[in-house]
Design a protein around this motif. Sequence first.
Motif, PDB file in Angstrom:
ATOM      1  N   GLN A 153      11.058   9.365 -51.427  1.00 14.95           N
ATOM      2  CA  GLN A 153      11.485   9.749 -52.778  1.00 14.95           C
ATOM      3  C   GLN A 153      11.286   8.653 -53.824  1.00 14.95           C
ATOM      4  OE1 GLN A 153      12.031  12.788 -53.521  1.00 14.95           O
ATOM      5  NE2 GLN A 153      11.950  13.415 -51.364  1.00 14.95           N
ATOM      6  N   LEU A 154      10.827   7.482 -53.404  1.00 13.67           N
ATOM      7  CA  LEU A 154      10.577   6.424 -54.406  1.00 13.67           C
ATOM      8  C   LEU A 154       9.472   6.896 -55.348  1.00 13.67           C
ATOM      9  CD1 LEU A 154      10.536   3.047 -52.400  1.00 13.67           C
ATOM     10  CD2 LEU A 154      12.222   3.804 -54.096  1.00 13.67           C
ATOM     11  N   VAL A 155       9.704   6.769 -56.628  1.00 18.87           N
ATOM     12  CA  VAL A 155       8.701   7.227 -57.593  1.00 18.87           C
ATOM     13  C   VAL A 155       7.664   6.115 -57.789  1.00 18.87           C
ATOM     14  CG1 VAL A 155       8.302   7.968 -59.973  1.00 18.87           C
ATOM     15  CG2 VAL A 155      10.294   8.811 -58.713  1.00 18.87           C
ATOM     16  N   VAL A 156       6.405   6.475 -57.593  1.00 17.12           N
ATOM     17  CA  VAL A 156       5.320   5.504 -57.738  1.00 17.12           C
ATOM     18  C   VAL A 156       5.173   5.137 -59.215  1.00 17.12           C
ATOM     19  CG1 VAL A 156       2.833   5.140 -57.408  1.00 17.12           C
ATOM     20  CG2 VAL A 156       4.142   6.466 -55.719  1.00 17.12           C
ATOM     21  N   VAL A 157       4.974   3.830 -59.447  1.00 13.55           N
ATOM     22  CA  VAL A 157       4.814   3.370 -60.832  1.00 13.55           C
ATOM     23  C   VAL A 157       3.417   2.772 -61.022  1.00 13.55           C
ATOM     24  CG1 VAL A 157       7.276   2.915 -61.166  1.00 13.55           C
ATOM     25  CG2 VAL A 157       5.793   1.079 -60.301  1.00 13.55           C
ATOM     26  N   GLU A 158       3.051   2.552 -62.269  1.00 12.61           N
ATOM     27  CA  GLU A 158       1.783   1.858 -62.546  1.00 12.61           C
ATOM     28  C   GLU A 158       1.925   0.391 -62.162  1.00 12.61           C
ATOM     29  OE1 GLU A 158      -0.548   2.455 -66.157  1.00 12.61           O
ATOM     30  OE2 GLU A 158       0.805   4.132 -66.602  1.00 12.61           O
ATOM     31  N   CYS A 159       0.808  -0.246 -61.878  1.00 14.06           N
ATOM     32  CA  CYS A 159       0.853  -1.643 -61.414  1.00 14.06           C
ATOM     33  C   CYS A 159       0.963  -2.592 -62.605  1.00 14.06           C
ATOM     34  CB  CYS A 159      -0.369  -1.947 -60.565  1.00 14.06           C
ATOM     35  SG  CYS A 159      -0.410  -0.969 -59.055  1.00 14.06           S
ATOM     36  N   LYS A 160       2.116  -2.556 -63.254  1.00 11.83           N
ATOM     37  CA  LYS A 160       2.389  -3.460 -64.383  1.00 11.83           C
ATOM     38  C   LYS A 160       3.496  -4.407 -63.948  1.00 11.83           C
ATOM     39  CE  LYS A 160       1.117  -0.718 -68.374  1.00 11.83           C
ATOM     40  NZ  LYS A 160       0.911   0.689 -68.202  1.00 11.83           N
ATOM     41  N   ALA A 161       3.337  -5.691 -64.241  1.00 11.56           N
ATOM     42  CA  ALA A 161       4.296  -6.685 -63.744  1.00 11.56           C
ATOM     43  C   ALA A 161       5.729  -6.366 -64.162  1.00 11.56           C
ATOM     44  CB  ALA A 161       3.887  -8.073 -64.222  1.00 11.56           C
ATOM     45  N   SER A 162       5.895  -5.858 -65.397  1.00 13.79           N
ATOM     46  CA  SER A 162       7.266  -5.610 -65.875  1.00 13.79           C
ATOM     47  C   SER A 162       7.993  -4.576 -65.010  1.00 13.79           C
ATOM     48  CB  SER A 162       7.233  -5.149 -67.333  1.00 13.79           C
ATOM     49  OG  SER A 162       6.385  -4.030 -67.452  1.00 13.79           O
ATOM     50  N   GLU A 163       7.243  -3.671 -64.387  1.00 11.09           N
ATOM     51  CA  GLU A 163       7.853  -2.656 -63.504  1.00 11.09           C
ATOM     52  C   GLU A 163       8.386  -3.296 -62.215  1.00 11.09           C
ATOM     53  OE1 GLU A 163       8.252   0.509 -64.102  1.00 11.09           O
ATOM     54  OE2 GLU A 163       6.638   1.242 -65.400  1.00 11.09           O
ATOM     55  N   PHE A 164       7.870  -4.495 -61.887  1.00 17.79           N
ATOM     56  CA  PHE A 164       8.203  -5.147 -60.615  1.00 17.79           C
ATOM     57  C   PHE A 164       9.056  -6.405 -60.830  1.00 17.79           C
ATOM     58  CE2 PHE A 164       4.771  -2.350 -59.753  1.00 17.79           C
ATOM     59  CZ  PHE A 164       4.842  -2.006 -58.405  1.00 17.79           C
ATOM     60  N   ALA A 165       9.631  -6.505 -62.044  1.00 16.38           N
ATOM     61  CA  ALA A 165      10.323  -7.741 -62.434  1.00 16.38           C
ATOM     62  C   ALA A 165      11.434  -8.131 -61.470  1.00 16.38           C
ATOM     63  CB  ALA A 165      10.878  -7.581 -63.845  1.00 16.38           C
ATOM     64  N   ASP A 166      12.062  -7.148 -60.817  1.00 17.63           N
ATOM     65  CA  ASP A 166      13.192  -7.461 -59.923  1.00 17.63           C
ATOM     66  C   ASP A 166      12.760  -7.796 -58.496  1.00 17.63           C
ATOM     67  OD1 ASP A 166      14.957  -7.031 -61.981  1.00 17.63           O
ATOM     68  OD2 ASP A 166      15.209  -4.889 -61.518  1.00 17.63           O
ATOM     69  N   CYS A 167      11.469  -7.730 -58.215  1.00 16.61           N
ATOM     70  CA  CYS A 167      11.016  -7.944 -56.826  1.00 16.61           C
ATOM     71  C   CYS A 167      10.974  -9.439 -56.483  1.00 16.61           C
ATOM     72  CB  CYS A 167       9.622  -7.346 -56.631  1.00 16.61           C
ATOM     73  SG  CYS A 167       9.654  -5.551 -56.607  1.00 16.61           S
ATOM     74  N   ASP A 168      11.403  -9.767 -55.282  1.00 22.50           N
ATOM     75  CA  ASP A 168      11.313 -11.147 -54.793  1.00 22.50           C
ATOM     76  C   ASP A 168       9.915 -11.444 -54.272  1.00 22.50           C
ATOM     77  OD1 ASP A 168      14.211 -11.984 -54.930  1.00 22.50           O
ATOM     78  OD2 ASP A 168      14.359 -10.121 -53.778  1.00 22.50           O
ATOM     79  N   VAL A 169       9.228 -10.393 -53.819  1.00 25.89           N
ATOM     80  CA  VAL A 169       7.868 -10.564 -53.305  1.00 25.89           C
ATOM     81  C   VAL A 169       7.115  -9.257 -53.533  1.00 25.89           C
ATOM     82  CG1 VAL A 169       8.589  -9.932 -50.932  1.00 25.89           C
ATOM     83  CG2 VAL A 169       6.482 -11.226 -51.277  1.00 25.89           C
ATOM     84  N   VAL A 170       5.831  -9.399 -53.880  1.00 24.81           N
ATOM     85  CA  VAL A 170       5.003  -8.207 -54.104  1.00 24.81           C
ATOM     86  C   VAL A 170       3.794  -8.286 -53.171  1.00 24.81           C
ATOM     87  CG1 VAL A 170       3.603  -6.940 -55.772  1.00 24.81           C
ATOM     88  CG2 VAL A 170       5.718  -8.056 -56.520  1.00 24.81           C
ATOM     89  N   PHE A 171       3.647  -7.272 -52.334  1.00 26.85           N
ATOM     90  CA  PHE A 171       2.502  -7.192 -51.415  1.00 26.85           C
ATOM     91  C   PHE A 171       1.421  -6.352 -52.093  1.00 26.85           C
ATOM     92  CE2 PHE A 171       6.292  -7.562 -48.706  1.00 26.85           C
ATOM     93  CZ  PHE A 171       5.955  -8.666 -47.932  1.00 26.85           C
ATOM     94  N   SER A 172       0.198  -6.853 -52.098  1.00 25.78           N
ATOM     95  CA  SER A 172      -0.873  -6.096 -52.754  1.00 25.78           C
ATOM     96  C   SER A 172      -1.881  -5.571 -51.747  1.00 25.78           C
ATOM     97  CB  SER A 172      -1.581  -6.972 -53.784  1.00 25.78           C
ATOM     98  OG  SER A 172      -2.766  -6.330 -54.213  1.00 25.78           O
ATOM     99  N   GLY A 173      -2.062  -4.249 -51.764  1.00 25.18           N
ATOM    100  CA  GLY A 173      -3.136  -3.587 -51.017  1.00 25.18           C
ATOM    101  C   GLY A 173      -4.024  -2.872 -52.010  1.00 25.18           C
ATOM    102  N   LEU A 174      -4.341  -3.569 -53.107  1.00 27.25           N
ATOM    103  CA  LEU A 174      -5.114  -2.955 -54.192  1.00 27.25           C
ATOM    104  C   LEU A 174      -6.600  -2.996 -53.914  1.00 27.25           C
ATOM    105  CD1 LEU A 174      -3.371  -4.385 -57.386  1.00 27.25           C
ATOM    106  CD2 LEU A 174      -3.526  -1.962 -56.740  1.00 27.25           C
ATOM    107  N   ASP A 175      -7.261  -1.974 -54.347  1.00 29.34           N
ATOM    108  CA  ASP A 175      -8.711  -1.930 -54.408  1.00 29.34           C
ATOM    109  C   ASP A 175      -9.181  -3.183 -55.166  1.00 29.34           C
ATOM    110  OD1 ASP A 175     -11.306  -1.344 -55.443  1.00 29.34           O
ATOM    111  OD2 ASP A 175     -10.921   0.789 -55.153  1.00 29.34           O
TER     112      ASP A 175
END
Length: 361
Positions: free
Chosen positions: A64-86
């Motif tokens: 149920q987590l809503v997917v967001v665009e890959c903008k840093a401000s959307e991830f401001a609360d994350c301690d770590v961000v894993f990237s599996g980006l194209d």
Amino acid sequence: MTATKKAGVLGATGSVGQKFILLLAEHPDFELYNLGASVRSAGKPYAEAVKWRQTATIPESARQLVVVECKASEFADCDVVFSGLDSDFAGDIEKEFKEFGLVVISNAKNYRRAPDVPLVVPLINSSHLDVVARRVKQARAASKKQGYIICNSNCSTAGLVVPLGALMAKFGDISDVTVTTLQAISGAGFSPGVLGFDILDNVIPYISGEEEKLEWETKKILGSVAEDDSFALRSNMTVSAQCNRVAVSDGHLECVSIKFATPNKPSVEDVKQALRDYVCESQTLGCPSAPKQCIYVLDEVDRPQPRLDRNRDNGYAISVGRVREDPVFDFKFIVLSHNTVIGAAGSGILIAETLFKKGLL
Ligand SMILES: NC(=O)C1=CN([C@@H]2O[C@H](COP(=O)(O)OP(=O)(O)OC[C@H]3O[C@@H](n4cnc5c(N)ncnc54)[C@H](OP(=O)(O)O)[C@@H]3O)[C@@H](O)[C@H]2O)C=CC1
Ligand SMILES: N[C@@H](CC(=O)OP(=O)(O)O)C(=O)O
């Protein structure tokens, strides 16, 4: 146990992203907190946005987590961000995240060659994370938030460097390496991925850029850290790679030959024992995802095989078989690694666990 660190996943709908979702869903330290993908997926609950291709079902914590665009401000609360980006998009997005002050652990190729970015296969060169540790400690002393990028290697390179590093630790330098890969289709990703018509009843003897990555990344990973914290390539080793795509879902098999620099060669039994005995830092630190054994040495004549051996220790271990003398070089053997676990998402998670254990997250 309640997870204490918030984790974001970029490219959460892809081949690597789906593996991150599975491996993080029940993680004791990291909570799946934000999922990012393209605008095609943004705004939808994950279960709706993703074309799920794993044999395990979608974890409840992600559905149920809503997917967001890959903008840093959307991830401001994350301690770590894993990237599996194209990789067509990872360069700009990961840079924005780093400049925002976020910790990015990337699977994409874009920053692997950057002189200030560690290229880490956690079973073999977690010591390269010391560069990051020094930067984080300096920033903390100045009460600043330090964003940085750490890269995982190419998935075939991840399988290759583990036995090479283990043998070099025991017997000294290796001067020559040849490797021929048989790579799974999940390595090509899902958008668009390998067409069934192209791979069925077939082997494709070309993967764009792959041979160059094996030949170069191996030297950075097995290289050293210079006094100015830059990474010195292992210049006394020559690597020659040939890469093939085969009709296997997961698991890259590699036929490897090696020549030691030293004239005093170990025996086949010494080589096998050194591989079996090898212990990595994530094991000694007690990282929750560390394999029980880094390298499983198989004595059966027809192993390792992708379908039978890729999931050893949940995909975090490497399998090596058919260790024997090589009439041209010194030794030859077969390596198998799970390309989306220890070759991608699992390596990222082990890197984050190492940082966490060392108080750097
Ligand atoms: N597969 C493997 O074994 C390994 C892959 N890698 C590397 O990891 C990365 C991911 O690979 P893989 O999972 O195979 O690739 P996939 O093609 O399966 O997934 C790509 C992901 O990127 C997202 N994406 C695409 N375009 C954009 C955009 N413009 N903005 C934001 N997100 C976007 C997709 O989202 P959407 O669904 O919305 O399009 C999807 O989540 C690549 O850089 C690859 O080289 C590294 C090691 C191993
Ligand atoms: N190219 C690998 C997947 C991979 O690791 O790619 P990259 O090095 O671009 O992250 C494969 O096709 O199996």
